[in-house]
Design a protein around this motif. Structure first.
Motif, mmCIF file in Angstrom:
data_model
loop_
_atom_site.group_PDB
_atom_site.id
_atom_site.type_symbol
_atom_site.label_atom_id
_atom_site.label_comp_id
_atom_site.label_asym_id
_atom_site.label_seq_id
_atom_site.Cartn_x
_atom_site.Cartn_y
_atom_site.Cartn_z
ATOM 1 N N ASN A 1 0.852 -1.176 0.000
ATOM 2 C CA ASN A 1 0.000 0.000 0.000
ATOM 3 C C ASN A 1 0.891 1.229 0.000
ATOM 4 O O ASN A 1 1.929 1.243 0.679
ATOM 5 N N THR A 2 0.510 2.219 -0.774
ATOM 6 C CA THR A 2 1.171 3.522 -0.754
ATOM 7 C C THR A 2 0.082 4.558 -0.516
ATOM 8 O O THR A 2 -1.075 4.201 -0.262
ATOM 9 N N ASN A 3 0.419 5.817 -0.630
ATOM 10 C CA ASN A 3 -0.591 6.852 -0.416
ATOM 11 C C ASN A 3 -1.682 6.853 -1.484
ATOM 12 O O ASN A 3 -2.669 7.552 -1.331
ATOM 13 N N ILE A 4 -1.574 6.033 -2.542
ATOM 14 C CA ILE A 4 -2.678 5.900 -3.500
ATOM 15 C C ILE A 4 -3.594 4.734 -3.126
ATOM 16 O O ILE A 4 -4.613 4.515 -3.767
ATOM 17 N N GLY A 5 -3.209 3.947 -2.114
ATOM 18 C CA GLY A 5 -3.943 2.735 -1.744
ATOM 19 C C GLY A 5 -3.184 1.520 -2.238
ATOM 20 O O GLY A 5 -1.947 1.522 -2.276
ATOM 21 N N PRO A 6 -3.897 0.449 -2.651
ATOM 22 C CA PRO A 6 -3.192 -0.738 -3.171
ATOM 23 C C PRO A 6 -2.320 -0.346 -4.369
ATOM 24 O O PRO A 6 -2.798 0.285 -5.308
ATOM 25 N N ASP A 7 -1.039 -0.689 -4.305
ATOM 26 C CA ASP A 7 -0.085 -0.243 -5.322
ATOM 27 C C ASP A 7 0.398 -1.400 -6.202
ATOM 28 O O ASP A 7 0.355 -1.305 -7.421
ATOM 29 N N HIS A 8 0.884 -2.463 -5.588
ATOM 30 C CA HIS A 8 1.333 -3.630 -6.344
ATOM 31 C C HIS A 8 1.441 -4.830 -5.411
ATOM 32 O O HIS A 8 1.428 -4.675 -4.190
ATOM 33 N N SER A 9 1.534 -6.029 -6.013
ATOM 34 C CA SER A 9 1.607 -7.248 -5.205
ATOM 35 C C SER A 9 2.346 -8.336 -5.968
ATOM 36 O O SER A 9 2.538 -8.238 -7.183
ATOM 37 N N GLY A 10 2.743 -9.356 -5.229
ATOM 38 C CA GLY A 10 3.459 -10.452 -5.865
ATOM 39 C C GLY A 10 3.883 -11.511 -4.878
ATOM 40 O O GLY A 10 3.214 -11.763 -3.879
ATOM 41 N N VAL A 11 5.049 -12.101 -5.145
ATOM 42 C CA VAL A 11 5.542 -13.225 -4.353
ATOM 43 C C VAL A 11 7.053 -13.113 -4.172
ATOM 44 O O VAL A 11 7.767 -12.662 -5.072
ATOM 45 N N TYR A 12 7.526 -13.473 -2.987
ATOM 46 C CA TYR A 12 8.947 -13.636 -2.703
ATOM 47 C C TYR A 12 9.244 -15.132 -2.710
ATOM 48 O O TYR A 12 8.506 -15.917 -2.127
ATOM 49 N N ARG A 13 10.351 -15.492 -3.344
ATOM 50 C CA ARG A 13 10.905 -16.843 -3.240
ATOM 51 C C ARG A 13 12.252 -16.664 -2.557
ATOM 52 O O ARG A 13 13.180 -16.097 -3.145
ATOM 53 N N ASP A 14 12.339 -17.095 -1.312
ATOM 54 C CA ASP A 14 13.538 -16.880 -0.505
ATOM 55 C C ASP A 14 14.223 -18.191 -0.179
ATOM 56 O O ASP A 14 13.574 -19.220 -0.003
ATOM 57 N N THR A 15 15.549 -18.116 -0.073
ATOM 58 C CA THR A 15 16.308 -19.174 0.569
ATOM 59 C C THR A 15 17.027 -18.537 1.748
ATOM 60 O O THR A 15 17.432 -17.371 1.687
ATOM 61 N N PHE A 16 17.134 -19.294 2.824
ATOM 62 C CA PHE A 16 17.710 -18.791 4.065
ATOM 63 C C PHE A 16 18.867 -19.681 4.483
ATOM 64 O O PHE A 16 18.896 -20.866 4.184
ATOM 65 N N ARG A 17 19.789 -19.062 5.213
ATOM 66 C CA ARG A 17 20.925 -19.808 5.749
ATOM 67 C C ARG A 17 21.193 -19.288 7.160
ATOM 68 O O ARG A 17 21.152 -18.073 7.395
ATOM 69 N N ARG A 18 21.446 -20.205 8.064
ATOM 70 C CA ARG A 18 21.805 -19.802 9.430
ATOM 71 C C ARG A 18 23.312 -19.606 9.462
ATOM 72 O O ARG A 18 24.085 -20.506 9.139
ATOM 73 N N VAL A 19 23.724 -18.401 9.849
ATOM 74 C CA VAL A 19 25.137 -18.036 9.904
ATOM 75 C C VAL A 19 25.448 -17.633 11.340
ATOM 76 O O VAL A 19 24.856 -16.679 11.862
#
Length: 165
Positions: A111-129
């Motif tokens: 959301n931005t000051n215009i309201g709903p702005d954009h949307s999508g998906v994150y594909r993440d990989t994680f590592r414990r360091v």
């Protein structure tokens, strides 16, 4: 699910929240600190070269720092200036792939000051360091953008919703 798996999942959720809030607040150091030293961040909205392809925490920090510069981080659409952005994480599926590795697929909308702005998906990989969960790789796919989006330029707005990234 073991207690260790529950703790890992919660630590990953906390990391994603910290990263999201740091990005929305333009806290570049905090945002970049959510990634491993060799972490990658790739955005591709239309596959046509309109996106980021960053390959280290240093590159991610430089990009986020640039967002603070007038005219770089603040988008416009039809004369409307971006005043705020709030990334909202929704459905998230985390899969532990090893004792120190995981992956996740997370839906998001902004959301931005215009309201709903954009949307999508994150594909993440994680590592414990050294005991801390960090993002090793993030692929961002924007699947929808408002016609007057303040954050997604017209040439980068997606056409069709796709099933997979």
């Amino acid at each position: 699910m073991t207690p260790e798996e529950m703790l890992a999942r919660e630590a990953i959720r906390a990391l994603m929240a910290r990263c999201t809030q740091a990005g929305d607040s333009l806290r570049a150091e905090d945002y970049a600190g959510c990634f491993t030293e060799d972490g990658t961040l790739q955005t591709g909205i239309d596959g046509g070269g309109h996106g980021l392809d960053l390959h280290s925490r240093a590159e991610i920090l430089a990009w986020q720092t640039g967002m603070r510069e007038p005219g770089k981080g603040m988008g416009t659409s039809a004369g409307v200036q971006l005043k705020f952005a709030r990334h909202n994480l929704t459905t998230c599926q985390i899969e532990l792939t090893g004792p120190d590795s995981a992956k996740a697929r997370t839906y998001w909308f902004v959301n931005t000051n215009i309201g709903p702005d954009h949307s999508g998906v994150y594909r993440d990989t994680f590592r414990r360091v050294q005991g801390e969960w960090l993002i090793a790789a993030r692929r961002v796919k924007t699947e929808w953008a408002a016609e007057n989006s303040l954050m997604v330029p017209p040439e980068s707005r997606p056409g069709q919703l796709t099933a997979e990234v």
